[in-house]
Design an enzyme around this catalytic site. Structure first.
Site, PDB file in Angstrom:
ATOM      1  N   ASP A   8       0.887  -1.169   0.000  1.00 37.46           N
ATOM      2  CA  ASP A   8       0.000   0.000   0.000  1.00 37.46           C
ATOM      3  C   ASP A   8       0.925   1.219   0.000  1.00 37.46           C
ATOM      4  O   ASP A   8       1.435   1.608   1.044  1.00 37.46           O
ATOM      5  CB  ASP A   8      -0.909  -0.009   1.222  1.00 37.46           C
ATOM      6  CG  ASP A   8      -1.833   1.196   1.262  1.00 37.46           C
ATOM      7  OD1 ASP A   8      -2.344   1.589   0.190  1.00 37.46           O
ATOM      8  OD2 ASP A   8      -2.047   1.753   2.357  1.00 37.46           O
ATOM      9  N   GLU A  68      -1.002  -1.285  -4.933  1.00 42.08           N
ATOM     10  CA  GLU A  68      -2.225  -0.558  -5.240  1.00 42.08           C
ATOM     11  C   GLU A  68      -1.910   0.562  -6.218  1.00 42.08           C
ATOM     12  O   GLU A  68      -0.882   1.228  -6.102  1.00 42.08           O
ATOM     13  CB  GLU A  68      -2.824   0.016  -3.955  1.00 42.08           C
ATOM     14  CG  GLU A  68      -4.225   0.553  -4.133  1.00 42.08           C
ATOM     15  CD  GLU A  68      -4.867   0.900  -2.811  1.00 42.08           C
ATOM     16  OE1 GLU A  68      -5.473   0.003  -2.205  1.00 42.08           O
ATOM     17  OE2 GLU A  68      -4.743   2.050  -2.394  1.00 42.08           O
ATOM     18  N   ASP A 140      -2.686   1.118   6.939  1.00 39.07           N
ATOM     19  CA  ASP A 140      -1.786   0.885   5.811  1.00 39.07           C
ATOM     20  C   ASP A 140      -1.386  -0.584   5.729  1.00 39.07           C
ATOM     21  O   ASP A 140      -1.295  -1.158   4.641  1.00 39.07           O
ATOM     22  CB  ASP A 140      -0.526   1.752   5.934  1.00 39.07           C
ATOM     23  CG  ASP A 140      -0.863   3.215   6.137  1.00 39.07           C
ATOM     24  OD1 ASP A 140      -1.378   3.831   5.191  1.00 39.07           O
ATOM     25  OD2 ASP A 140      -0.627   3.726   7.247  1.00 39.07           O
TER      26      ASP A 140
END
Length: 157
Positions: A8, A68, A140
């Site tokens: 992330d 991501e 996160d």
């Protein structure tokens, strides 16, 4: 069995998660985050991200990685910094010759929760359900585990 690294990305705090996946079974291995100091210059911060991810890769030796995609909501300057952070992380994965996939945030949310517009707390709850041994300390880290799960379920493993 495949060991999957989920990322992330963020300039301030990048989450990472490691899972294994074999024959439809997900297992939690580890998670954490890489924090940079916002008082330091950009070059130093990108180096911290790369060094931190290198340590994770060396410790857990993942077969695959997923990150991501960039989601822009705060403006051009924030998007540019996030893009630079993603670039440093992607390069680090590439230098270790690990195949990398990219997933949109909405697909990650939909895969883990069933809806593409899930809130952070819904993602966290589903991570605990899908990976009962998982110990994410931050959103996160939970998001990074969600990215790894998405890769496990959407790739042909």
């Amino acid at each position: 069995m495949s060991i999957i690294l989920g990322i992330d990305p963020a300039l301030t705090k990048t989450g990472w998660g490691i899972i294994s996946y074999e024959k439809g079974v997900l297992k939690f291995i580890a998670c954490g985050h890489i924090k940079t100091n916002d008082k330091e210059d950009l070059c130093k911060r990108l180096g911290v991200l790369s060094e931190g991810l290198t340590k994770v890769i060396k410790e857990y030796d993942p077969d695959l990685a997923a990150i991501e995609e960039t989601f822009v909501s705060k403006g051009a300057q924030s998007a540019l910094k996030l893009g630079q952070a993603r670039g440093a992380l992607i390069l680090t994965v590439a230098q270790h010759k690990i195949p990398l996939a990219e997933y949109a945030a909405n697909l990650v949310k939909k895969t883990v929760t069933g809806t593409g517009h899930a809130e952070k707390n819904q993602i966290g709850a589903m991570i605990k359900y899908l990976l009962p041994q998982a110990t994410p300390k931050t959103e996160d880290e939970a998001d990074a585990l969600a990215v790894a799960i998405t890769h496990a379920l959407h790739s042909k493993l």
